[in-house]
Design a protein around this motif. Structure first.
Motif: not given
Length: 152
Positions: A77, A80-81, A84, A87-88, A91
């Motif tokens: 990640v 990434l902001k 996001s 969330g990753a 996920d």
């Protein structure tokens, strides 16, 4: 509060987001179906569907974990902001242990724009970890700290 029991973890996450609620921890327990939501928790208590709750409430999910299908990989990640990246991590069936903002992040708006410059454990697609494991994200607004991604 929506009824998330019986949904997949990803479906439950989408439902929470659509209702203005926040996914908290993923608590894995032995079950025949991995990532099947078994309970929904708010403030350490099971919360029934239809219960009135405030927007932005944090909802933890108790999800199943099959004894044969219990590992995942730590996603990359970096860069990434904040939202996001979280969330990753979710996920990939992992939890956020903590978000560590450096001195460049001074406000809520800054935190939304902050990007991951380091993570622990390191990302790996060859070393597996147990679902529900925790990840620490280090965030900054300082572009010099953020690693440059190589284009393949």
């Amino acid at each position: 509060m929506p009824n998330l029991v019986g949904l997949s973890m990803r479906q439950a996450k989408a439902e929470l987001l659509s209702r203005g609620l926040v996914l908290g921890k993923l608590v894995y327990v032995q079950d025949m179906a991995t990532n099947n939501v078994l309970k929904q928790i708010s403030d350490n208590m099971e919360i029934k569907p239809g219960t009135m709750i405030e927007s932005e409430s944090v909802i933890d999910l108790v999800v199943g974990l099959n004894g044969y299908d219990f590992v995942t990989y730590v996603p990359d990640v970096m860069g990434l902001k904040h939202i996001s990246a979280v969330g990753a991590v979710h996920d990939n069936s992992l939890n956020i242990k903590s978000l560590r903002f450096d001195e460049s992040v001074k406000s809520y708006d800054d935190s939304l724009n902050a990007m991951v410059w380091r993570q622990s454990p390191e990302p790996s697609d060859s070393i597996s970890v147990r679902m529900g494991s925790e990840v620490v994200l280090y965030l900054t607004l300082d572009e010099h700290k953020i690693p440059v991604r190589e284009v393949e």
